[in-house]
Design a protein around this motif. Structure first.
Motif, short mmCIF file in Angstrom:
data_model
loop_
_atom_site.label_atom_id
_atom_site.label_comp_id
_atom_site.label_asym_id
_atom_site.label_seq_id
_atom_site.Cartn_x
_atom_site.Cartn_y
_atom_site.Cartn_z
N LYS A 1 0.84 -1.20 0.00
CA LYS A 1 0.00 0.00 0.00
C LYS A 1 0.87 1.25 0.00
O LYS A 1 0.61 2.23 -0.71
CB LYS A 1 -0.90 0.03 1.26
N ARG A 2 1.93 1.21 0.82
CA ARG A 2 2.81 2.38 0.92
C ARG A 2 3.40 2.72 -0.45
O ARG A 2 3.40 3.86 -0.89
CB ARG A 2 3.93 2.08 1.93
N MET A 3 3.82 1.65 -1.18
CA MET A 3 4.40 1.86 -2.51
C MET A 3 3.34 2.43 -3.47
O MET A 3 3.60 3.33 -4.25
CB MET A 3 4.91 0.52 -3.09
N GLU A 4 2.13 1.89 -3.35
CA GLU A 4 1.04 2.32 -4.24
C GLU A 4 0.73 3.82 -4.03
O GLU A 4 0.60 4.59 -4.98
CB GLU A 4 -0.20 1.48 -3.92
N TYR A 5 0.64 4.21 -2.74
CA TYR A 5 0.31 5.61 -2.45
C TYR A 5 1.46 6.54 -2.87
O TYR A 5 1.24 7.63 -3.41
CB TYR A 5 0.02 5.79 -0.95
N ALA A 6 2.69 6.06 -2.61
CA ALA A 6 3.85 6.89 -2.99
C ALA A 6 3.88 7.06 -4.50
O ALA A 6 4.18 8.15 -5.02
CB ALA A 6 5.14 6.23 -2.50
N LYS A 7 3.54 5.99 -5.24
CA LYS A 7 3.53 6.06 -6.71
C LYS A 7 2.44 7.05 -7.18
O LYS A 7 2.64 7.83 -8.11
CB LYS A 7 3.26 4.69 -7.31
N GLY A 8 1.29 7.01 -6.46
CA GLY A 8 0.21 7.95 -6.78
C GLY A 8 0.69 9.39 -6.67
O GLY A 8 0.41 10.23 -7.54
N ILE A 9 1.45 9.66 -5.62
CA ILE A 9 1.97 11.03 -5.42
C ILE A 9 2.98 11.38 -6.51
O ILE A 9 2.94 12.46 -7.10
CB ILE A 9 2.63 11.17 -4.02
N THR A 10 3.86 10.43 -6.83
CA THR A 10 4.86 10.69 -7.87
C THR A 10 4.19 10.97 -9.22
O THR A 10 4.55 11.92 -9.92
CB THR A 10 5.82 9.47 -8.03
N ASP A 11 3.19 10.14 -9.56
CA ASP A 11 2.49 10.33 -10.86
C ASP A 11 1.81 11.69 -10.92
O ASP A 11 1.90 12.40 -11.92
CB ASP A 11 1.43 9.24 -11.06
N ALA A 12 1.12 12.04 -9.82
CA ALA A 12 0.40 13.32 -9.81
C ALA A 12 1.37 14.49 -9.92
O ALA A 12 1.12 15.46 -10.65
CB ALA A 12 -0.43 13.45 -8.55
N SER A 13 2.51 14.39 -9.22
CA SER A 13 3.46 15.51 -9.28
C SER A 13 4.12 15.57 -10.66
O SER A 13 4.42 16.64 -11.17
CB SER A 13 4.51 15.43 -8.17
N ARG A 14 4.29 14.39 -11.30
CA ARG A 14 4.85 14.39 -12.65
C ARG A 14 3.88 15.10 -13.63
O ARG A 14 4.29 15.89 -14.46
CB ARG A 14 5.13 12.96 -13.11
N ARG A 15 2.58 14.80 -13.45
CA ARG A 15 1.58 15.44 -14.33
C ARG A 15 1.58 16.96 -14.15
O ARG A 15 1.48 17.72 -15.10
CB ARG A 15 0.19 14.88 -14.02
N LEU A 16 1.70 17.34 -12.88
CA LEU A 16 1.73 18.77 -12.58
C LEU A 16 2.95 19.43 -13.23
O LEU A 16 2.86 20.49 -13.85
CB LEU A 16 1.81 18.94 -11.05
N SER A 17 4.08 18.74 -13.09
CA SER A 17 5.30 19.31 -13.65
C SER A 17 5.24 19.35 -15.18
O SER A 17 5.69 20.31 -15.81
CB SER A 17 6.49 18.52 -13.12
N GLU A 18 4.62 18.28 -15.80
CA GLU A 18 4.46 18.29 -17.27
C GLU A 18 3.61 19.47 -17.72
O GLU A 18 3.91 20.14 -18.70
CB GLU A 18 3.78 17.00 -17.73
N MET A 19 2.54 19.70 -16.93
CA MET A 19 1.65 20.80 -17.31
C MET A 19 2.39 22.14 -17.24
O MET A 19 2.31 22.97 -18.15
CB MET A 19 0.43 20.84 -16.41
N MET A 20 3.15 22.33 -16.17
CA MET A 20 3.91 23.58 -16.01
C MET A 20 4.91 23.75 -17.15
O MET A 20 5.07 24.84 -17.69
CB MET A 20 4.65 23.59 -14.66
N THR A 21 5.58 22.64 -17.50
CA THR A 21 6.55 22.71 -18.60
C THR A 21 5.85 23.13 -19.89
O THR A 21 6.34 24.00 -20.62
CB THR A 21 7.22 21.32 -18.81
N ASN A 22 4.67 22.52 -20.14
CA ASN A 22 3.94 22.87 -21.36
C ASN A 22 3.49 24.32 -21.36
O ASN A 22 3.55 25.01 -22.38
CB ASN A 22 2.71 21.97 -21.52
#
Ligand code: ADP
Length: 356
Positions: free
Chosen positions: A171-192
């Motif tokens: 579960k810990r890995m799953e939640y941590a991955k959720g945070i990483t994915d969401a922050s990656r999306r945020l960073s992609e949006m900012m880059t765009n």
């Protein structure tokens, strides 16, 4: 109107009157002198001192009367032809300055002075432009805030879940991955957003060089190998050889990456994506075709707008900036992009760019 302005206006009225007085004095005196000399000639005698004094007095009264009449006429003319339009234009620009871009000058008095009509037209056009820019700005802020809210909420949720004391490793890995994915999306949006901003403000100067377009397309397509393997998507390519273009390769790769990314994103498992490169004497033509979900004509009409997403449920990841970037790059390259699509039947993007 402040005290200084009032004094200036009074001085200007007096100086106007003085100018008319001198003008009227000069014209009337000349006329009367001509009249007297003509009269002397026809009567055959010189005028006496008393007669000349009387004529001078009549001339003075005439001069004063005529200059008063001229000053009054000029005052009325100014009120109608200059002051009213000036007041209307000043009021409109003051409203614009205070942020009211809805103001328009509709009923300009028929002043006869064409200049004011042109100024009013320019003020109306300025208000149009400013209100357009304002709408874009507020839409942009609303869109960015909206797009940021989702990944931030996801991060917040997973962050809260991670705080549970007896969490197993999975579960810990799953939640941590959720945070990483969401922050990656945020960073992609900012880059765009930053890229789009730089492209729109012309802070990017294309670095033109000659390169093989087929090679670039293959390289770009290969980046998606893991995606098409995972989704079992069939790939078809028909790439004409030795098609060279003179363009900014980095900017163009942005175009292909976005088109391929969309093609794979919107195509279901087992579908296909085709890439075709052909050329005419002056142009290279790239077609990216997929057998994905396609889009309606209504969606197709908006896809190049910033933050536009055809799927309002946001079930497919994205932020609606990809095609806006693509369009901007194609415009900078003075190329063309078109789309053919039908719901359920797939989509074809066709890009035409100049070879030199
Ligand atoms: P994003 O993909 O991040 O939503 P884009 O600007 O790349 O943003 O695309 C805008 C919209 O255009 C998408 O939301 C989608 O509705 C539509 N679209 C783009 N490419 C395709 C495609 N290949 N098939 C179907 N719809 C597409």
């Amino acid at each position: 109107m402040n005290k200084g302005n009032k004094t200036r206006n009074a001085l200007s009225t007096i100086s106007n009157f003085f100018v008319f007085f001198l003008l009227a004095a000069f014209v009337t005196t000349c006329c009367i002198m001509l009249f007297i000399s003509a009269l002397q000639g026809s009567l055959g005698r010189e005028f006496t001192r008393e007669e000349i004094t009387l004529a001078a007095k009549i001339t003075l009264v005439n001069v004063i009367l005529i200059s008063i009449v001229m000053a009054v006429i000029d005052y009325i003319r100014r009120k109608i032809m200059v002051e009213r339009p000036t007041k209307i234009i000043t009021e409109a620009t003051e409203k614009i300055m205070s942020g009211d871009f809805s103001v328009r000058i509709a009923d300009m008095p028929r002043s006869g002075a064409e200049g004011f009509d042109r100024i009013a037209e320019a003020v109306n056009r300025m208000a149009d432009e400013l209100s357009g820019v304002e709408t874009l700005r507020t839409d942009f802020i609303a869109n960015v805030s909206h797009e940021m809210k989702t990944p931030l909420a996801v991060m917040q949720n997973y962050g809260t879940l991670l705080q549970a004391p007896d969490l197993d490793d999975q579960k810990r890995m799953e939640y941590a991955k959720g945070i990483t994915d969401a922050s990656r999306r945020l960073s992609e949006m900012m880059t765009n957003i930053l890229k789009l901003n730089r492209l729109e403000n012309q802070q990017i100067f294309p670095e033109i060089k000659r390169f093989d377009l087929g090679e670039q397309l293959c390289e770009s397509l290969l980046q998606f190998e893991s995606v098409w393997e995972k989704k079992n998507i069939e790939i078809y390519t028909d790439i004409a050889e030795n098609i060279e273009v003179e363009a900014d390769s980095e900017l163009l790769s942005l175009v292909w990456n976005n088109l391929f990314s969309n093609a794979f994103k919107f195509t279901n498992d087992g579908g296909s994506v085709s890439l075709r490169l052909s050329a005419t004497e002056h142009h290279a033509i790239v077609e990216v075709k997929d057998t994905g979900c396609g889009m309606s004509a209504e969606v197709g009409a908006h896809i190049f707008e910033k933050f536009y997403q055809g799927d309002t449920s946001h079930s497919v990841q994205g932020n609606g900036l990809g095609l806006a970037l693509v369009k901007r790059v194609i415009d900078i390259m003075r190329g063309e992009i078109s789309v053919e699509s039908a719901v359920g039947a797939g989509t074809t993007f066709k890009v035409k760019i100049r070879r030199s």
